[in-house]
Design a protein around this motif. Structure first.
Motif, short mmCIF file in Angstrom:
data_model
loop_
_atom_site.label_atom_id
_atom_site.label_comp_id
_atom_site.label_asym_id
_atom_site.label_seq_id
_atom_site.Cartn_x
_atom_site.Cartn_y
_atom_site.Cartn_z
N THR A 41 0.88 -1.18 0.00
CA THR A 41 0.00 0.00 0.00
C THR A 41 0.91 1.22 0.00
O THR A 41 2.08 1.12 0.34
N GLY A 46 -3.43 4.08 1.41
CA GLY A 46 -3.23 3.17 2.53
C GLY A 46 -4.14 3.41 3.73
O GLY A 46 -4.61 2.46 4.36
N SER A 68 3.84 -1.39 3.86
CA SER A 68 3.14 -0.10 3.80
C SER A 68 4.19 0.97 3.49
O SER A 68 5.16 1.11 4.24
N LEU A 88 -0.45 5.22 9.97
CA LEU A 88 0.06 4.08 9.19
C LEU A 88 1.17 3.35 9.95
O LEU A 88 1.23 2.11 9.94
#
Ligand code: MIC
Ligand code: SF4
Length: 651
Positions: A41, A46, A68, A88
């Motif tokens: 992502t 994301g 990520s 994140l």
């Protein structure tokens, strides 16, 4: 699973798909489910993907590897993106996801360098995920929700592709490079009409290309709209992985001698010349020589397409001892920290800086229009992959996509120049025996990080959910657009991208550059209890994987798109969020329809469950027309429930 239809002699695509098939038959056209080994992502898609993953209540990702990346929203004007990055990072630690910090580079370049593995499957919430096809993997771009489901251990569903072989013969001549190959492919195949296809490269010309060159070609297959592109895994692959200290990840992979293909197209590399994609589409191809003399105000080097070590060393070789033309603003954004680090250690960065390069972060930057918008009416030459109208942030700028060699030539001359006319020897780059590898900006989760508390800034809202499909859909054709409408037209990125985690705010910009009043009009219809319908031409939803191009219209009350044709990732995103992806049975009905016409589809729930053809009544014109809804049983369930999240909840 029935494997009866599998051929004995397989191409590369069939081999990898057969290894990963968990649902359906390997017969082109039908829906198949495949096991996903890796996911990626990026920060702009994301946050939504992980919010959706959280809603699935799965304690830890179930893939072999999920990464990520923070690479898109790194300008950080205002608190929003910095907060999103924190979110994140905490989610990655909690759920067992590897995180590549801001500054480490663009997801596709870093994934190629550090994580991609021949023979594996990868899906990513970014349309250029196929870049890793350069390593002999099936790497596919998808919406964030599909990536979230793969992280939860579920299969990824796609139409079983038909495989087109692109046979590369001969060798590239000096000054002609991988970008020119993919621009030729775009000239042949265009940006539309390739849904459900995979390009498999082969031939002696392909064997001679390095992995970064293959990556440029695989990356821009996305512009043709193919599901992905794939190269064999061979000695070049081994060499690249060795340079990355990952030779242990090498496995050979090639097509069987009698493998069959839906079509074979041959390109003789020795006959190619420098090419450019003219405004405003990557398939609007011309020879650079035919553009000679057009004055250039900006040159941007980098993006996930052409910012490998070899690309930038070639440019350094061309520019050594020269300085950018006074009219040219020269932008340089290396693809990864590894590339920048090695350029610096080997002295090439000094040559580039001396030539006047404005050094940007190792991130998407100019490519997504969140920085370095060119001046009004400028001509900008870029080594990136998309030149859609307005994407650069300057609506009246002319963006041309070119190779690093052609870009460097314009830096020197201030004009479009065929690099063969520079009158110098081509700087043949020899890759070093060793690259410096430093993974310290890659954070790996541990057992202990499971306990981390998830950080949620005020920009983050819950992903909106649609209502079940009503039995009657009634409302205006709120907008009528033409062919090749990209997701950049539907929901702009650039300066607007900081609202990616805040759907009500981001939705204000739907169709901003096409019809600025659309969002207000649609919301007013929704509040009046009516549905909104988008009418479009060919290839609607080209370009990015951003599911915001479905979520934001959904938030504004859009319930159906009626188009001449739809692109793969966008159609999947529409279904995931409960929006009907309809196509005209007779394209002439598109002409007969006007924006503002009142449309109605009655008996919708039964029709969706039982038939492929629906009837739309045009109350304004007193007529009716037929539309097609081609859905698998799984997709019908999603449409009836109002999207994938509702199906999950019911389960
Ligand atoms: C793009 O190149 O358009 C993007 C920005 O990388 C998108 C993803 C996004 O919109 O966040 C893509 O290609 O999928
Ligand atoms: Fe980033 Fe541009 Fe590549 Fe998209 S195309 S991932 S914005 S560099």
């Amino acid at each position: 699973m029935c494997r009866k239809e599998e051929p004995m002699e397989k191409n590369i695509v069939e081999k990898i798909l057969a290894e990963h098939l968990v649902d359906g038959n390997l017969a082109p056209g039908g829906e198949i489910g495949i096991r996903i080994d890796q996911t990626l992502t990026q920060d702009a898609t994301g946050t939504m993907a992980y919010l959706q993953f959280e809603a699935m209540n799965v304690p830890r990702v179930r893939t072999e590897l999920s990464v990520s990346y923070i690479d898109h929203n790194t300008i950080q004007i205002g608190f929003e993106n910095a907060d999103d990055h924190r979110y994140l990072m905490s989610v990655a630690q909690k759920f067992g996801i590897v995180l590549s910090r801001a500054g480490n580079g663009i997801c596709h370049q870093v994934h190629l360098e550090r994580f991609g593995r021949p023979g594996k499957t990868l899906i990513g919430s970014d349309s250029h995920t196929p870049t890793c096809g350069a390593l002999g993997m099936i790497a596919v771009g998808a919406g964030g929700l599909d990536v979230a489901q793969a992280m939860a251990g579920e299969p990824f569903y796609l139409a079983c592709p038909s495989v087109v072989k692109i046979n590369l013969e001969g060798r590239l001549r000096p000054w002609v490079s991988a970008k020119d190959v993919i621009l030729k492919v775009l000239e042949i195949f265009s940006t539309k009409g390739n849904v459900g296809t995979v390009f498999e490269y082969g031939g002696e010309g392909a064997a001679a290309l390095s992995v970064p060159e293959r990556a440029t070609i695989a990356n821009m297959g996305a512009e043709c709209g193919v599901t992905t592109s794939v190269f064999p895994s061979d000695e070049m692959t081994r060499r690249f992985l060795r340079l990355q200290d990952r030779e242990a990840h090498f496995v050979p992979l090639s097509a069987d001698a009698d493998a069959s293909y839906a079509r074979v197209v041959t390109i003789d590399l020795s006959r190619l010349e420098p090419l450019a994609a003219k405004p405003h589409s990557p398939d609007n191809i011309a020879a650079v020589r035919s553009l000679t003399g057009i004055s250039v105000q900006q040159v941007c080097l980098g993006s996930c397409t052409n910012s490998s070590y070899k690309d930038l060393v070639t440019v350094a070789g061309i520019l050594k001892g020269r300085v950018a033309h006074p009219d040219v603003s020269f932008i340089l954004a290396p693809g990864s920290r590894q590339v920048l680090d090695n350029l610096a250690r080997d002295g090439y960065l000094a040559d580039l800086i001396a030539s006047g390069a404005r050094l940007m972060e190792n991130a998407c930057g100019f490519c997504i229009g969140n920085s370095q918008s060119p001046q009004s009416g400028a001509v900008s030459l870029r080594t990136s992959n998309r030149n859609f109208l307005g994407r650069s942030g300057t609506l009246d700028a002319d963006i041309y996509l070119v190779s690093p060699e052609t870009a460097a030539a314009a830096v020197i001359t201030g004009r479009f120049t065929d690099p063969r006319d520079l009158g110098m020897d081509y700087p043949n780059v020899r890759m070093p025996e060793r690259l410096v590898i430093d993974d310290r900006l890659i954070l790996r989760p541990t057992e202990a990080t499971r306990e981390v508390e998830i950080y949620r800034g005020p920009n983050i809202g819950a992903p909106p959910v649609n209502t079940p499909l009503p039995d009657t859909l009634a409302g205006p054709a709120t907008i009528k657009v033409g062919d090749k409408i990209t997701t950049d037209h539907i929901i702009p990125a650039g300066a607007r991208m900081k609202y990616r985690s805040n759907i009500p705010r981001y939705a204000e910009f739907v169709f901003e550059n096409v019809d600025a009043a659309f969002a207000r009009r649609a919301l007013a219809n929704k509040e009046a209890g009516r549905h909104n319908i988008i009418v479009a031409g060919l290839s609607y939803g080209q370009g990015s994987s951003r599911e915001h191009a479905a979520i934001c219209p959904m938030y504004l009350g859009v319930r159906a798109v009626i188009a001449k044709s739809l692109e793969r990732i966008h159609a999947a995103n529409l279904i995931n969020f409960g929006i009907l992806p309809l196509t005209f049975v007779d394209e002439k009905d598109y002409d007969a329809l006007d924006a503002g016409d009142d449309l109605e589809i009655a008996g919708l729930r039964t029709a969706v469950a039982e038939s492929e053809i629906l009837t739309v009544a045009n109350r304004t014109k007193g007529s009716s027309f037929a539309v097609r809804l081609s859905l698998s049983a799984r997709q019908k369930e999603m449409i009836l429930a109002g999207g994938a999240l509702n199906v999950r909840r019911q389960e």
